[in-house]
Design a protein around this motif. Structure first.
Motif, PDB file in Angstrom:
ATOM      1  N   UNK A  30       0.809  -1.209   0.000  1.00  0.00           N
ATOM      2  CA  UNK A  30       0.000   0.000   0.000  1.00  0.00           C
ATOM      3  C   UNK A  30       0.843   1.260   0.000  1.00  0.00           C
ATOM      4  N   UNK A  31       0.126   2.371   0.022  1.00  0.00           N
ATOM      5  CA  UNK A  31       0.759   3.681  -0.002  1.00  0.00           C
ATOM      6  C   UNK A  31       1.690   3.831   1.206  1.00  0.00           C
ATOM      7  N   UNK A  32       2.883   4.338   0.959  1.00  0.00           N
ATOM      8  CA  UNK A  32       3.936   4.378   1.975  1.00  0.00           C
ATOM      9  C   UNK A  32       4.475   5.803   1.990  1.00  0.00           C
ATOM     10  N   UNK A  33       3.738   6.717   2.655  1.00  0.00           N
ATOM     11  CA  UNK A  33       3.988   8.153   2.424  1.00  0.00           C
ATOM     12  C   UNK A  33       5.150   8.745   3.219  1.00  0.00           C
ATOM     13  N   UNK A  34       6.194   7.971   3.399  1.00  0.00           N
ATOM     14  CA  UNK A  34       7.298   8.376   4.260  1.00  0.00           C
ATOM     15  C   UNK A  34       8.118   9.475   3.577  1.00  0.00           C
ATOM     16  N   UNK A  35       7.904  10.710   4.031  1.00  0.00           N
ATOM     17  CA  UNK A  35       8.549  11.859   3.391  1.00  0.00           C
ATOM     18  C   UNK A  35      10.053  11.765   3.459  1.00  0.00           C
ATOM     19  N   UNK A  36      10.689  12.189   2.371  1.00  0.00           N
ATOM     20  CA  UNK A  36      12.134  12.231   2.265  1.00  0.00           C
ATOM     21  C   UNK A  36      12.727  10.848   2.002  1.00  0.00           C
ATOM     22  N   UNK A  37      11.907   9.814   1.998  1.00  0.00           N
ATOM     23  CA  UNK A  37      12.427   8.462   1.815  1.00  0.00           C
ATOM     24  C   UNK A  37      12.060   7.882   0.454  1.00  0.00           C
ATOM     25  N   UNK A  38      11.068   8.471  -0.201  1.00  0.00           N
ATOM     26  CA  UNK A  38      10.709   8.123  -1.577  1.00  0.00           C
ATOM     27  C   UNK A  38      10.442   6.634  -1.743  1.00  0.00           C
ATOM     28  N   UNK A  39       9.328   6.217  -1.155  1.00  0.00           N
ATOM     29  CA  UNK A  39       8.943   4.814  -1.254  1.00  0.00           C
ATOM     30  C   UNK A  39       8.070   4.629  -2.481  1.00  0.00           C
ATOM     31  N   UNK A  40       8.728   4.426  -3.619  1.00  0.00           N
ATOM     32  CA  UNK A  40       7.994   4.209  -4.855  1.00  0.00           C
ATOM     33  C   UNK A  40       8.080   2.741  -5.251  1.00  0.00           C
ATOM     34  N   UNK A  41       7.242   2.385  -6.210  1.00  0.00           N
ATOM     35  CA  UNK A  41       7.208   0.996  -6.681  1.00  0.00           C
ATOM     36  C   UNK A  41       8.590   0.545  -7.165  1.00  0.00           C
ATOM     37  N   UNK A  42       8.936  -0.680  -6.840  1.00  0.00           N
ATOM     38  CA  UNK A  42      10.180  -1.276  -7.328  1.00  0.00           C
ATOM     39  C   UNK A  42       9.856  -2.248  -8.459  1.00  0.00           C
ATOM     40  N   UNK A  43      10.105  -1.858  -9.701  1.00  0.00           N
ATOM     41  CA  UNK A  43       9.771  -2.737 -10.825  1.00  0.00           C
ATOM     42  C   UNK A  43      10.507  -4.069 -10.720  1.00  0.00           C
ATOM     43  N   UNK A  44       9.798  -5.159 -11.025  1.00  0.00           N
ATOM     44  CA  UNK A  44      10.424  -6.470 -10.891  1.00  0.00           C
ATOM     45  C   UNK A  44      11.392  -6.774 -12.027  1.00  0.00           C
ATOM     46  N   UNK A  45      11.253  -6.055 -13.131  1.00  0.00           N
ATOM     47  CA  UNK A  45      12.250  -6.230 -14.195  1.00  0.00           C
ATOM     48  C   UNK A  45      13.656  -5.919 -13.664  1.00  0.00           C
TER      49      UNK A  45
END
Lengths: 523, 124, 456
Positions: A95-110
């Motif tokens: 789910x959404x991981x709004x941790x500021x300054x840490x940039x928790x974006x999707x990690x593509x499996x490719x």
């Protein structure tokens, strides 16, 4: 009422009976899991190792005879142990991981698949260079992208994380000053900076002084100008800054810094907001690290590993660390020692920062991400990240208290003003978010904002996901105002554990497992 | 025996040429649960305002400054096993260290109990 | 773009909710001269998965993978077999895509494995406590030197000639702007004990010494009893820092902690992590409990929750940069969490019995290979005691021999000239590692290769 299969026939039926305590301590899918030391045996192994051939030992009489006490698990036990543990973690995949300054974006499996190609994953750092030309080419490729995206002429690839990159940048700055016999002693750094900034400057032997801020969350240019002088070696500034704001005066800041003979170190932790939109080289910075795990989405992995390449201006490039990859006559060469290269780059190097060549596994993932997005997609990603943060700011500003007027960059900063007189703190609010199914935002950072809540949604979130999050935040803010204090102070109610006793952990540190008998012996 | 206070919330209890130093009850209430106290080596000389010790709560580490100049003559070893003493008895059993005063005249610049109470009241 | 969920209609709607008419209105604080409205030139545009796979696959194919060739390289990174379940588990999204466990209630998975990892590392090294990992072995060693400075309040560290030269270079670079002085040994291929400079260390050790740093097994594979050195250090009030770059050796040889080490640092790559061309790796850091507040890096500790259940949290964090800022024990923030997980899983699978058997197998195979190579004309085995790595002295410069063997498809160790360019007496040396991954055919190819090249 239950039907004949024992299923509830109407909503609310099941809740009529009080929840019983279970006999196992498990609660459905929420399974307790002991430590490996409590379930493993030292004589069990989940790996079949061949029987060693008989030889005369050459260990020099240093055989390890005493028990090591390492528990072993069979493969099914191990898979189950770690799978159960994994279910106690929140993650971007959930789910959404709004941790500021840490940039928790999707990690593509490719990226993961590419990093595991044997040609990248199964090569040794000291193989003859003829056998690793593709690996050196990959490093060169990532270097090229980083230089082009930042508009900077040089890059050091070896630093292992953001703070290590800061160290790389500051060491180069100090080496550059010393090379011309200029012993400057002070690094200026705003109070809103990441803790790593002052820690790094101190590590390099500098005295750290504050850069004053304006009421709108930015550097006070006039105050900075009056402080700059012959004792200042560098300024360290995050841009966009830790309040999620772009430093409007950044070009003038750079000019004033250079006019005073100092260097401008930019903390690039927030480069993800501007990648493809702004080239730091156009702003006058001299060095900037790039957290590949933030901007280029290599996985955070529960706290690492990261990677922190540093881009350099012409002025600092000669002081960059070894080793580096150099392309000549169609062949890639790894320059590992002083005097081996014939370039401007690293010609007066401050030395080596890591045992080998940097975080190859992270370079491959970043390359995969860069190539997937392309120059156009990276720009779109930055724009979407900024769009999402501003959408949150716009939709929450009437019920929460924004620390500064917008627009923001990739993260929206709130203070705890909206919780005034509710008896609910930022910490309580964060813990209540856990019950609503979210990882909390960054709290109490930056230090310059009271009870700070720093929300970074990233470009990963769809509008629907953002709307759901916004609804949850609005509902919580309303509940706090209504005086539903217990919802907050007792939270989280629905996590695998309740709030943990951090005082006890720090007063009597228990940092390793001790068997019950050892515990008794120790007492 | 007189107790003096600083604006940084240290106290010093003076007996003859010696002073016992700690942090005030107000300071411990602001810090929250104290989890560790780092004390100086006996024999160390400190000038007034120098860092003499560090007191740590779970989320913060704060310097304790020497209220007056002197040489450290003893430290409170009990704090090592029981840092909670700083919370439960900040101005008695939770003392940090004793100093042989180098310059008793410095005491004149410090506050007495009443002045310190008035000072704390202004901090809201 | 497959990773971006917004459609243009979403973007327009959201801009409307914000009350601006274009995305660039949100970038209005950027100086107009610096704001770009079109993608950066000189870089390709987006690619499909298939295109990326082709491009990177072609690049990977240009490298000779260790598993596809007779392989005997060590010197700080070792090829070991990693069970399939390790990589499977670390790819679970709950581990892979989680963050530093700052919210312990929803990070007990990470925290528990870190606690287990710390406990495993402490037992493996024979120490009392260990941290939650560092970047790699080299940076862990430098952190140990700084920690010794804090503990002893002294600033002279002695580094043995047997320590990996890249580690020494890292220490040299990272201490150059501090008040730390490094005394560094000069390596020699002394018969029976290459890189052993104990006499020199003892001659330099005095009341000013903060720590002595030795590697065991050392860069040349030599294994030594460090007990006397530990006693000598302690007699002078200095700490003994032991570096271990091949952690599998700890399944066979006495732990540094049992020999009196005060700090043990290591490279944990051998267990669970893989070669990865040098990174990411796994820095191990273990020390005595009495010094733990001077330790760098994150620490995970046991505690209880509000209902009395066992749980884990990051603790003693007032040492760290996010709280202590310029007074922190180290500037590091990131650790090597996922590599620590891989290490911990692999070591849990091995268990003590498996680790001992693996170590014993490595040693036995290395002894076999060393004895066969020692019989080749033009080759002399320098080591007396060793674990799975040893040094040969050839009758000619080794760099060309290693290169030529590489061209024949045999990766036959590291020519010492690559690590010590221009250092007299080492140019004919080559250091080889033998692990469980070498087959009989690989070993035959290696021996044959040396025979052929050295016969002419």
């Amino acid at each position: 009422m239950l039907n004949r299969q024992g299923r509830p026939t109407a909503a609310g039926d099941a809740a009529d009976t009080a929840t019983p305590e279970t006999f196992t301590g498990h609660k459905g899918l929420d399974l307790n899991e002991p430590l490996i030391f409590e379930i493993g045996r030292t004589d069990r192994s989940g790996v079949d190792v061949p029987v060693p051939p008989r030889v005369t030992s050459r260990l020099g009489g240093l055989e390890r005879l005493a028990p090591i006490e390492l528990p072993g698990l069979s493969e099914p036990e191990a898979v189950r142990h770690y799978t159960r543990l994994s279910r106690k973690n929140y993650a971007i995949d959930m789910g959404l991981f709004p941790l500021g300054s840490c940039t928790m974006k999707h990690n593509p499996r490719l990226n993961e698949k590419m990093a595991r190609l044997p040609g990248f994953a199964d090569i040794h750092p000291l193989q003859p260079q003829d056998t690793v030309q593709g690996a050196l080419e990959l490093i060169d490729l990532v270097a090229h992208w980083l230089m082009t995206l930042t508009g900077m002429p040089a890059v050091a690839m070896s630093p292992k994380a953001g703070a290590h990159g800061e160290l790389c940048g500051l060491m180069a700055i100090r080496a550059a000053h010393e090379a011309r016999g200029d012993a400057r002693k002070v690094v200026l750094c705003p109070e809103s900076a990441h803790g790593t900034n002052p820690a790094t400057a101190a590590f390099c032997g500098y005295k750290v002084e504050d850069i004053p801020a304006t009421a709108d969350g930015r550097v006070d240019l006039a105050a900075l100008k009056s402080r700059l002088g012959p004792d200042v070696a560098a300024i360290m500034l995050t841009n966009p800054n830790t309040c999620g704001l772009f430093e409007r005066d950044i070009i003038e800041i750079a000019e004033a810094t250079h006019a005073a003979g100092a260097y401008f170190y930019c903390d690039g932790a927030n480069f993800n907001a501007i990648v493809g939109k702004v080239r730091p080289g156009d702003l006058g910075i001299d060095a900037m690290h790039i957290n590949l795990h933030k901007t280029f989405s290599t996985p955070h992995g529960g706290g690492g590993p990261g990677a922190g390449p540093v881009v350099f201006s012409e002025a600092l490039a000669p002081f960059a660390p070894l080793p580096y990859v150099h392309k000549a006559h169609g062949r890639f060469e790894l320059v590992e020692h002083r005097g081996e290269g014939d370039e401007h780059f690293a010609s007066q190097t401050f030395g080596r920062m890591v045992a080998f060549h940097g975080q190859m596994g992270m370079f491959v993932r970043a390359a995969s991400y860069m190539l997937s997005h392309g120059a156009d997609g990276l720009m779109q990603a930055a724009e979407d990240a900024v769009l999402n943060a501003n959408y949150i700011l716009a939709r929450l500003k009437d019920v929460m208290s924004p620390a500064f007027a917008g627009p923001c960059m990739h993260e929206a900063l709130f203070d705890d003003g909206f919780l005034k007189d509710t008896g609910v703190t930022t910490l309580d609010f964060a813990k209540a978010m856990i019950d609503e199914g979210y990882h909390p935002m960054t709290m109490y950072f930056p230090l310059v904002v009271h009870g700070a809540m720093l929300i970074e949604p990233t470009e990963t979130e769809s509008k629907a996901a953002l709307d759901e999050f916004i609804m949850a935040m609005r509902a919580l803010a309303a509940a706090a105002r209504r005086g539903e204090k217990e919802r907050f102070t007792g939270a989280p109610h629905f996590a695998p554990v309740q709030r943990l006793d951090e005082t006890r952990a720090a007063r009597q540190p228990v940092l390793t497992y001790k068997a019950p008998t050892q515990m008794q012996a120790a007492q | 025996m007189t107790v003096y206070f600083t604006k940084d919330h240290e106290w010093v209890r003076v007996e003859g040429a010696n002073g016992t130093v700690g942090i005030t009850d107000y300071a411990q209430s602001q810090l929250g649960d104290v989890v560790f106290v780092e004390l100086p080596a006996v024999g160390k000389s400190v000038a007034q305002g120098d860092e003499a010790a560090v007191v740590e709560s779970v989320k913060a580490a704060s310097e304790v400054y020497a209220p007056v100049s002197g040489t450290v003559t003893a430290v409170n070893d009990a704090l090592e096993a029981e840092p909670a003493l700083v919370n439960s008895a900040a101005e008695t059993d939770g003392w940090f260290l004793t100093l042989a005063l180098a310059n008793p005249a410095e005491l004149e610049g410090l506050m007495d109990a009443a002045a310190y109470q008035a000072y704390v009241a202004t901090l809201g | 773009m497959r990773y971006l969920p917004h459609m243009d209609v979403d973007r327009r709607e959201m801009l409307g909710a914000i009350g601006v008419d274009s995305i660039d209105a949100l970038y209005r604080d950027v100086p107009a001269t610096a704001l770009r409205t079109s993608p950066v030139e000189g870089l390709p545009h987006h690619m499909t998965e298939l295109e990326v796979e082709r491009l990177l696959g072609a690049m990977a194919a240009k490298n000779r993978a260790a598993g596809a060739t007779p392989f005997f390289i060590g010197c700080g990174a070792y090829k070991h077999h990693v069970p399939a379940s390790v990589d499977h588990i670390i790819q679970r999204g709950e581990f892979l895509t989680s963050y530093t466990p700052y919210q312990p209630e929803i990070a007990q998975g990470t925290l528990q494995y870190l606690f287990e990892f710390q406990s495993q590392v402490a037992r493996l090294t024979g120490m009392e406590v260990a941290n939650a990992s560092m970047y790699d072995g080299s940076t862990a060693m430098t952190e140990a030197i700084f920690m010794a400075q804090r503990v002893t309040r002294r600033t002279r560290a002695i580094i043995s000639a047997g320590v990996h030269p890249h580690y020494v270079d890292v220490a040299r670079a990272l201490t150059q702007f501090s008040d730390e002085t490094l005394l560094i040994g000069t390596p020699e291929l002394t018969d029976g004990r290459p890189g052993d400079d104990l006499d020199w260390i003892l001659s330099e050790l005095d009341e000013r010494t903060s720590c002595v740093v030795v590697q065991n097994p050392n860069l040349f594979g030599h294994v030594a009893d460090l007990s006397d050195l530990a006693a000598a250090c302690h007699a002078k009030g200095a700490l003994l820092v032991v570096v271990v770059t091949e952690v599998v050796s700890l399944g066979a040889i006495r732990a540094p902690g049992d020999m009196g080490a005060d700090i043990v640092v290591g490279e944990g790559q051998s267990i669970g992590v893989g070669l990865n061309f040098g990174g990411p790796y796994l820095g191990l850091f273990a020390c005595r409990e009495k010094h733990v507040r001077q330790a760098p890096g994150r620490l995970c500790g046991e505690t209880v929750d509000a209902s009395g259940r066992r749980g884990f949290v990051l603790t003693l964090s007032t040492r760290e940069q996010h709280i202590r800022r310029e007074k922190a024990t180290s500037n590091i923030c990131t650790n090597s969490g996922l590599c620590a997980l891989a290490f911990s899983i692999h070591l849990s699978l091995l268990g003590e019995a498996g680790l001992r058997q693996l170590a014993s197998y490595n040693h036995a195979r290395a002894v076999q290979v060393a004895e066969r190579l020692a019989a080749v004309k033009g080759v002399r085995l320098v080591n007396g005691a060793f674990f799975n790595e040893f040094t040969l002295l050839l009758d000619r410069p080794s760099r060309a021999v290693v290169r030529d063997l590489g061209n024949k498809g045999v990766l036959a160790g590291v020519a010492l000239d690559r690590l010590y360019p221009g250092v007299a007496g080492l140019e004919n040396g080559v250091t080889l590692a033998v692990t469980e991954t070498a087959t009989d055919a690989d070993i035959d190819a290696l021996v044959r290769g040396f025979e052929e090249l050295l016969s002419c």
